[in-house]
Design a protein around this motif. Structure first.
Motif, PDB file in Angstrom:
ATOM      1  N   ASN A  29       0.808  -1.219   0.000  1.00 26.44           N
ATOM      2  CA  ASN A  29       0.000   0.000   0.000  1.00 26.44           C
ATOM      3  C   ASN A  29       0.839   1.266   0.000  1.00 26.44           C
ATOM      4  O   ASN A  29       0.302   2.369  -0.124  1.00 26.44           O
ATOM      5  N   ALA A  30       2.152   1.108   0.140  1.00 29.64           N
ATOM      6  CA  ALA A  30       3.044   2.272   0.056  1.00 29.64           C
ATOM      7  C   ALA A  30       3.265   2.708  -1.387  1.00 29.64           C
ATOM      8  O   ALA A  30       3.874   3.749  -1.638  1.00 29.64           O
ATOM      9  N   PHE A  31       2.776   1.909  -2.357  1.00 31.77           N
ATOM     10  CA  PHE A  31       3.020   2.179  -3.770  1.00 31.77           C
ATOM     11  C   PHE A  31       1.705   2.401  -4.509  1.00 31.77           C
ATOM     12  O   PHE A  31       0.694   1.777  -4.202  1.00 31.77           O
ATOM     13  N   GLU A  32       1.771   3.303  -5.483  1.00 35.72           N
ATOM     14  CA  GLU A  32       0.635   3.528  -6.365  1.00 35.72           C
ATOM     15  C   GLU A  32       0.985   3.001  -7.758  1.00 35.72           C
ATOM     16  O   GLU A  32       2.142   3.045  -8.177  1.00 35.72           O
ATOM     17  N   VAL A  33      -0.021   2.503  -8.439  1.00 37.22           N
ATOM     18  CA  VAL A  33       0.198   2.008  -9.790  1.00 37.22           C
ATOM     19  C   VAL A  33       0.308   3.182 -10.753  1.00 37.22           C
ATOM     20  O   VAL A  33      -0.571   4.043 -10.811  1.00 37.22           O
ATOM     21  N   VAL A  34       1.404   3.212 -11.491  1.00 36.14           N
ATOM     22  CA  VAL A  34       1.596   4.204 -12.554  1.00 36.14           C
ATOM     23  C   VAL A  34       1.550   3.450 -13.878  1.00 36.14           C
ATOM     24  O   VAL A  34       2.384   2.587 -14.136  1.00 36.14           O
ATOM     25  N   THR A  35       0.550   3.764 -14.691  1.00 37.39           N
ATOM     26  CA  THR A  35       0.383   3.026 -15.945  1.00 37.39           C
ATOM     27  C   THR A  35       1.246   3.583 -17.069  1.00 37.39           C
ATOM     28  O   THR A  35       1.622   2.847 -17.987  1.00 37.39           O
ATOM     29  N   ALA A  36       1.567   4.881 -17.001  1.00 35.54           N
ATOM     30  CA  ALA A  36       2.383   5.500 -18.053  1.00 35.54           C
ATOM     31  C   ALA A  36       3.863   5.348 -17.693  1.00 35.54           C
ATOM     32  O   ALA A  36       4.471   6.223 -17.078  1.00 35.54           O
ATOM     33  N   LYS A  37       4.444   4.221 -18.070  1.00 32.01           N
ATOM     34  CA  LYS A  37       5.834   3.957 -17.754  1.00 32.01           C
ATOM     35  C   LYS A  37       6.768   4.767 -18.651  1.00 32.01           C
ATOM     36  O   LYS A  37       6.418   5.098 -19.790  1.00 32.01           O
ATOM     37  N   GLN A  38       7.955   5.053 -18.132  1.00 30.98           N
ATOM     38  CA  GLN A  38       8.931   5.831 -18.883  1.00 30.98           C
ATOM     39  C   GLN A  38      10.022   4.920 -19.447  1.00 30.98           C
ATOM     40  O   GLN A  38      10.131   3.758 -19.075  1.00 30.98           O
ATOM     41  N   ASP A  39      10.815   5.472 -20.333  1.00 36.75           N
ATOM     42  CA  ASP A  39      11.737   4.660 -21.123  1.00 36.75           C
ATOM     43  C   ASP A  39      13.068   4.434 -20.393  1.00 36.75           C
ATOM     44  O   ASP A  39      14.121   4.893 -20.835  1.00 36.75           O
ATOM     45  N   PHE A  40      13.012   3.757 -19.247  1.00 31.80           N
ATOM     46  CA  PHE A  40      14.242   3.345 -18.572  1.00 31.80           C
ATOM     47  C   PHE A  40      13.958   2.097 -17.745  1.00 31.80           C
ATOM     48  O   PHE A  40      12.829   1.844 -17.311  1.00 31.80           O
ATOM     49  N   TYR A  41      15.004   1.303 -17.563  1.00 28.12           N
ATOM     50  CA  TYR A  41      14.955   0.141 -16.691  1.00 28.12           C
ATOM     51  C   TYR A  41      15.572   0.519 -15.346  1.00 28.12           C
ATOM     52  O   TYR A  41      16.407   1.430 -15.268  1.00 28.12           O
ATOM     53  N   LEU A  42      15.168  -0.206 -14.294  1.00 30.70           N
ATOM     54  CA  LEU A  42      15.673   0.094 -12.953  1.00 30.70           C
ATOM     55  C   LEU A  42      16.238  -1.165 -12.318  1.00 30.70           C
ATOM     56  O   LEU A  42      15.653  -2.247 -12.412  1.00 30.70           O
ATOM     57  N   ALA A  43      17.380  -1.011 -11.652  1.00 28.66           N
ATOM     58  CA  ALA A  43      17.932  -2.048 -10.775  1.00 28.66           C
ATOM     59  C   ALA A  43      18.253  -1.368  -9.450  1.00 28.66           C
ATOM     60  O   ALA A  43      18.773  -0.252  -9.430  1.00 28.66           O
TER      61      ALA A  43
ATOM     62  N   PHE B 234      11.692  -3.666 -13.837  1.00 27.38           N
ATOM     63  CA  PHE B 234      12.672  -3.773 -12.769  1.00 27.38           C
ATOM     64  C   PHE B 234      13.545  -4.990 -13.046  1.00 27.38           C
ATOM     65  O   PHE B 234      13.034  -6.080 -13.329  1.00 27.38           O
ATOM     66  N   ILE B 235      14.875  -4.827 -12.973  1.00 27.64           N
ATOM     67  CA  ILE B 235      15.817  -5.919 -13.260  1.00 27.64           C
ATOM     68  C   ILE B 235      16.322  -6.495 -11.938  1.00 27.64           C
ATOM     69  O   ILE B 235      16.799  -5.759 -11.070  1.00 27.64           O
ATOM     70  N   PHE B 236      16.267  -7.824 -11.816  1.00 30.19           N
ATOM     71  CA  PHE B 236      16.665  -8.489 -10.574  1.00 30.19           C
ATOM     72  C   PHE B 236      17.475  -9.727 -10.929  1.00 30.19           C
ATOM     73  O   PHE B 236      16.947 -10.687 -11.495  1.00 30.19           O
ATOM     74  N   ALA B 237      18.769  -9.722 -10.603  1.00 28.56           N
ATOM     75  CA  ALA B 237      19.666 -10.785 -11.068  1.00 28.56           C
ATOM     76  C   ALA B 237      20.163 -11.704  -9.968  1.00 28.56           C
ATOM     77  O   ALA B 237      20.964 -12.595 -10.220  1.00 28.56           O
ATOM     78  N   ALA B 238      19.681 -11.525  -8.724  1.00 26.69           N
ATOM     79  CA  ALA B 238      20.169 -12.330  -7.604  1.00 26.69           C
ATOM     80  C   ALA B 238      19.318 -13.578  -7.418  1.00 26.69           C
ATOM     81  O   ALA B 238      18.142 -13.616  -7.788  1.00 26.69           O
ATOM     82  N   GLU B 239      19.938 -14.593  -6.829  1.00 29.45           N
ATOM     83  CA  GLU B 239      19.187 -15.754  -6.349  1.00 29.45           C
ATOM     84  C   GLU B 239      18.868 -15.485  -4.887  1.00 29.45           C
ATOM     85  O   GLU B 239      19.672 -15.717  -4.005  1.00 29.45           O
TER      86      GLU B 239
ATOM     87  N   THR C 295       4.789  -2.412 -12.048  1.00 29.07           N
ATOM     88  CA  THR C 295       5.978  -2.501 -12.897  1.00 29.07           C
ATOM     89  C   THR C 295       6.385  -3.958 -13.080  1.00 29.07           C
ATOM     90  O   THR C 295       6.593  -4.664 -12.087  1.00 29.07           O
ATOM     91  N   PRO C 296       6.521  -4.436 -14.315  1.00 25.21           N
ATOM     92  CA  PRO C 296       6.949  -5.823 -14.531  1.00 25.21           C
ATOM     93  C   PRO C 296       8.401  -6.028 -14.122  1.00 25.21           C
ATOM     94  O   PRO C 296       9.182  -5.078 -14.016  1.00 25.21           O
ATOM     95  N   VAL C 297       8.754  -7.298 -13.913  1.00 22.92           N
ATOM     96  CA  VAL C 297      10.072  -7.663 -13.399  1.00 22.92           C
ATOM     97  C   VAL C 297      10.772  -8.599 -14.381  1.00 22.92           C
ATOM     98  O   VAL C 297      10.158  -9.536 -14.901  1.00 22.92           O
ATOM     99  N   ILE C 298      12.048  -8.327 -14.632  1.00 18.77           N
ATOM    100  CA  ILE C 298      12.910  -9.234 -15.391  1.00 18.77           C
ATOM    101  C   ILE C 298      13.853  -9.854 -14.379  1.00 18.77           C
ATOM    102  O   ILE C 298      14.716  -9.177 -13.821  1.00 18.77           O
ATOM    103  N   ALA C 299      13.677 -11.151 -14.071  1.00 28.05           N
ATOM    104  CA  ALA C 299      14.358 -11.758 -12.930  1.00 28.05           C
ATOM    105  C   ALA C 299      15.099 -13.018 -13.316  1.00 28.05           C
ATOM    106  O   ALA C 299      14.698 -13.748 -14.238  1.00 28.05           O
ATOM    107  N   TYR C 300      16.160 -13.289 -12.564  1.00 29.74           N
ATOM    108  CA  TYR C 300      16.865 -14.562 -12.664  1.00 29.74           C
ATOM    109  C   TYR C 300      15.931 -15.663 -12.176  1.00 29.74           C
ATOM    110  O   TYR C 300      15.344 -15.560 -11.090  1.00 29.74           O
ATOM    111  N   GLY C 301      15.781 -16.704 -12.965  1.00 30.15           N
ATOM    112  CA  GLY C 301      14.800 -17.733 -12.682  1.00 30.15           C
ATOM    113  C   GLY C 301      15.235 -18.760 -11.670  1.00 30.15           C
ATOM    114  O   GLY C 301      15.155 -19.971 -11.928  1.00 30.15           O
ATOM    115  N   ARG C 302      15.693 -18.314 -10.504  1.00 29.19           N
ATOM    116  CA  ARG C 302      16.049 -19.193  -9.397  1.00 29.19           C
ATOM    117  C   ARG C 302      15.620 -18.522  -8.091  1.00 29.19           C
ATOM    118  O   ARG C 302      15.478 -17.310  -8.011  1.00 29.19           O
TER     119      ARG C 302
END
Length: 381
Positions: free
Chosen positions: A196-210, A276-281, A296-303
């Motif tokens: 609940n600390a986050f609000e959904v923003v539908t208009a995403k901007q052109d950058f990835y976050l880690a 959001f990029i997440f590369a840790a196990e 925000t969708p997530v690109i994650a390491y599959g472990r």
């Protein structure tokens, strides 16, 4: 059902910051505010103590050792002895908040001991070789001394699992690790995330976050290196730690290192990022859930825990290996599919991990365990 007794103790590893395990203790206290607190050390400043309701904390001998405020982790060889010195005999219910040694508190047959386990000691078990390699502590005579200390720690850790009546794991991944190490079954209760600390923003901007603490196992170096091969994609990195200088040395022009940022800045970036990029196990991973809470969708390491918090094709995509090529392919795959990700559906997935859900599941588990214990039933995992 027998009522939960007033004599409750919560034993936590150390109070030095407000991170994932401290968020769990915060919610334990919301359910059982009468509980007394124990910890190896307590270095919270007065303005940081709100999450433990400004309670006094009973600390161990390590609190008073030289340089403990900044170097308490280096007293790891003393921690098993220190945790065993806490006198828990006055309590009916003891809850250990454990990722290192707190499950080693000594309890008797008339006391119920429930362990909230974030993981068996990672650097003593399956991640020992990774820890020794990344810390540089595995070389020469010092390396052999460290290995001997970890060997002794494993023996103590395995033995003290017998003093726990019930294990709670923070993910199915950790439940499997608990079974592998202790041969004990664990009930999974996912940790609380303040969606609940986050609000959904539908208009995403052109950058990835880690974002994360910049330590080796988080693999921020992998993310930065992958974007060096994606010069038309922009990456923003938030976080600080021992890896910062190395990242600065390999940082390409399309990557911005912001260092440590306060929560409002992190929140703003999580809400606006295209992914959001997440590369840790990770054992669980709070940040990927927070990203999803912002739609925000997530690109994650599959472990690890990511497999339980991210839904492939609906809230994110996975990459199968911690390599530059695998992550680069995942980013390209996401670019093709990104229009198909629904921010509201992503938010809905994150709500599975809300604070209210944790409180309800934790309280139900504890009270059912206490009812069985109170009736004198044999406790078998």
């Amino acid at each position: 059902m027998a009522r939960i007794p007033q004599a409750i103790a919560i034993a936590h590893e150390w109070f030095a910051s407000y991170a994932g395990s401290e968020r769990v203790v915060e919610q334990m206290l919301a359910v059982y505010p009468q509980a007394d607190l124990y910890s190896l050390v307590d270095f919270l400043e007065p303005e940081q103590r709100g999450f433990i309701q400004h309670k006094a904390v009973q600390t161990s001998l390590i609190q008073r050792l030289p340089f403990a405020r900044s170097k308490f982790r280096q007293y790891l060889p003393l921690m098993p002895l220190a945790i065993e010195q806490f006198d828990m005999s006055a309590y009916d219910l003891v809850i250990s908040s454990n990722h290192a040694v707190t499950k080693g508190v000594i309890t008797g047959p008339n006391q119920l001991h429930i362990c909230m386990c974030y993981s068996p000691i990672r650097y003593a078990w399956d991640l020992q070789h990774q820890y020794l390699r990344e810390s540089g502590a595995g070389r020469g005579m010092k390396g052999w001394l460290v290995r001997w200390m970890l060997h002794q720690l494993r023996q103590w850790d395995y033995r003290t699992a017998n003093g726990v009546d019930h294990f709670i794991a923070i993910s199915e991944f950790i439940a499997r690790r608990i079974w592998k190490v202790y041969r004990r079954r664990a009930t999974v209760i996912y940790p609380p995330v303040d969606v609940n600390a986050f609000e959904v923003v539908t208009a995403k901007q052109d950058f990835y976050l880690a974002a994360s603490r910049l330590v080796p196992y988080k693999r921020m170096d992998l993310i930065v290196a992958a974007f060096a091969h994606l010069p038309d994609k922009r990456l923003v990195v938030i976080g600080d730690g021992p890896e910062m200088k190395r990242l600065q040395g390999i940082c390409p022009p399309n990557v911005t290192l912001l260092g440590y940022q306060p929560f409002p800045v992190l929140k703003d970036h999580l809400q606006r990022a295209k992914a959001f990029i997440f590369a840790a196990e990770e054992d669980f991973g709070i940040l990927p859930v927070e990203a999803q809470a912002a739609g925000t969708p997530v690109i994650a390491y599959g472990r690890g825990g990511s497999l339980e918090t991210v839904v492939a094709g609906k809230t994110g995509v996975f990459f199968p290996e911690q390599t530059v090529a695998a992550l680069g392919t995942a980013v390209q795959d996401f670019e093709v599919k990104q229009e198909g990700f629904d921010p509201m559906q992503i938010r809905q997935n994150a709500e599975r991990f809300a604070i209210e859900r944790f409180r309800a599941e934790f309280q139900t588990f504890v009270e059912q365990a206490w009812a069985r214990f109170h009736r004198g039933e044999r406790l078998e995992d």
